[in-house]
Design an enzyme around this catalytic site. Structure first.
Site, PDB file in Angstrom:
ATOM      1  N   TYR A 178       0.841  -1.199   0.000  1.00 38.52           N
ATOM      2  CA  TYR A 178       0.000   0.000   0.000  1.00 38.52           C
ATOM      3  C   TYR A 178       0.874   1.246   0.000  1.00 38.52           C
ATOM      4  O   TYR A 178       2.042   1.217   0.394  1.00 38.52           O
ATOM      5  CB  TYR A 178      -0.955   0.016   1.202  1.00 38.52           C
ATOM      6  N   CYS A 179       0.288   2.354  -0.473  1.00 42.40           N
ATOM      7  CA  CYS A 179       0.941   3.666  -0.459  1.00 42.40           C
ATOM      8  C   CYS A 179      -0.159   4.718  -0.413  1.00 42.40           C
ATOM      9  O   CYS A 179      -1.323   4.397  -0.161  1.00 42.40           O
ATOM     10  CB  CYS A 179       1.864   3.842  -1.672  1.00 42.40           C
ATOM     11  N   THR A 180       0.168   5.968  -0.663  1.00 44.09           N
ATOM     12  CA  THR A 180      -0.801   7.057  -0.496  1.00 44.09           C
ATOM     13  C   THR A 180      -1.989   6.935  -1.444  1.00 44.09           C
ATOM     14  O   THR A 180      -3.142   6.937  -1.028  1.00 44.09           O
ATOM     15  CB  THR A 180      -0.120   8.417  -0.700  1.00 44.09           C
ATOM     16  N   ILE A 207      -4.168   4.576   0.458  1.00 44.93           N
ATOM     17  CA  ILE A 207      -4.690   4.945   1.772  1.00 44.93           C
ATOM     18  C   ILE A 207      -5.875   5.906   1.642  1.00 44.93           C
ATOM     19  O   ILE A 207      -6.857   5.810   2.382  1.00 44.93           O
ATOM     20  CB  ILE A 207      -3.588   5.611   2.611  1.00 44.93           C
TER      21      ILE A 207
END
Length: 328
Positions: A178-180, A207
């Site tokens: 996961y990342c932004t 996110i």
């Protein structure tokens, strides 16, 4: 009702004459009255723009009308103030700096991890056969991250490929990256697959989308964003604070840059310590002769540097030579 919107998005799709596209796209954004930051590369678009709801809708309609970007997923935030001061649209070698430019090595348009929608990610993340992997930089995951997530000691995403060997112990697990907003996971998950990881997934929309569609459950702290807001709330179910002031150790997600320009470290510091330390990370930086005046924000406008002609891309020089009118 909030007055403005901020759009976060990316799209991997080949763009012919990407440098010229960037110049034209900048003028289009300005014509709509948008502000923001967009990166254009041969491999696609990566942007965050802010404006009135009408301007943002016109922008999304225009992007979706282009067959190359028809599947672009926009994350929309309602905001009280514009998230940028100016509009920038620049050509760069990659839309997210990874050092992996050769499509023969990885190509996100052909192979990535399996995309999980937010509620699918929420359902899978706590299983025993799963490792949740944060592929963001230290300053990002220090201010907020998923509960029990594996984080990497990296200052920039371009260091991610160097960390692959450290993850070898998890090759028999399901890897949930996961990342932004999702863009880093496209290359991170592809690189994991390239290096022998068999069961790789990624949080679709990152996110930000998880907060909107799954309530942000079990995301601890705040999400770092690359605009004037700096951090945003994500978890509306069981929120917690994980970031601490560098100086006094109290909980704080207030991010600043050190007032010493030769340090410029990005770190968390509470408001009281900000004034006490004059926006510096240490006594050494406080005593530095080039220390910048601290105004309580920890934000400093970049001073324009002289143009370095040696760094102008050969492609751009060739384009200008072939089209003398572009000089005017």
């Amino acid at each position: 009702m909030r007055k403005y919107q901020t759009l976060l998005y990316y799209c991997y799709s080949h763009i012919d004459h990407a440098e010229q596209f960037a110049a034209d796209h900048l003028q289009f954004c300005k014509s709509l009255g948008l502000v923001g930051r967009i990166i254009v590369a041969d491999e696609g678009l990566n942007g965050t723009v802010s404006g009135t709801p009408e301007a943002c809708q016109a922008y999304m309609d225009a992007v979706h009308a282009d067959p190359r970007f028809a599947k672009t997923d926009f994350k929309i935030d309602e905001v009280n103030e514009l998230s940028f001061i100016k509009m920038h649209c620049r050509y760069k070698p990659e839309i997210v700096h990874s050092g992996l430019r050769d499509p023969k090595i990885i190509d996100p348009t052909k192979e990535t991890g399996k995309h999980l929608e937010p509620r699918e990610f929420m359902e899978m993340k706590d299983r025993d056969d799963v490792v949740v992997l944060d592929v963001r930089s230290n300053y990002e995951h220090n201010v907020g991250r998923f509960k029990n997530a594996l984080t990497l000691d990296i200052e920039n995403f371009r260091e991610f490929p160097e960390k692959i060997n450290e993850l070898s112990a998890y090759k028999d697990k399901k890897i949930l990256t996961y990342c932004t907003g999702g863009i880093k996971c496209e290359k991170a998950s592809a690189l994991l697959l390239k290096n022998g990881f068999k069961d790789v997934y990624q949080l679709h929309g990152g996110i930000i989308k998880y907060g909107k569609e799954a309530g942000g459950k079990d995301f601890e702290g705040k999400c770092y964003v690359f605009d004037n807001r700096v951090t945003v709330d994500v978890n509306h179910v069981n929120p917690t604070e994980v970031s601490a002031c560098r100086t006094c150790g109290t909980n704080s997600s207030r991010m600043i840059n050190c007032a010493n320009p030769e340090c410029n470290e990005h770190f968390a510091q509470c408001e009281a310590c900000g004034w006490k330390m004059e926006g510096c990370c240490s006594d050494t930086c406080m005593a530095h002769p080039r220390k910048r005046p601290y105004d309580g924000t920890g934000y400093y406008v970049k001073v324009p540097q002289p143009v370095n002609l040696e760094k102008i891309s050969r492609r751009e020089v060739k384009r200008l030579t072939a089209n003398p009118t572009l000089h005017n």
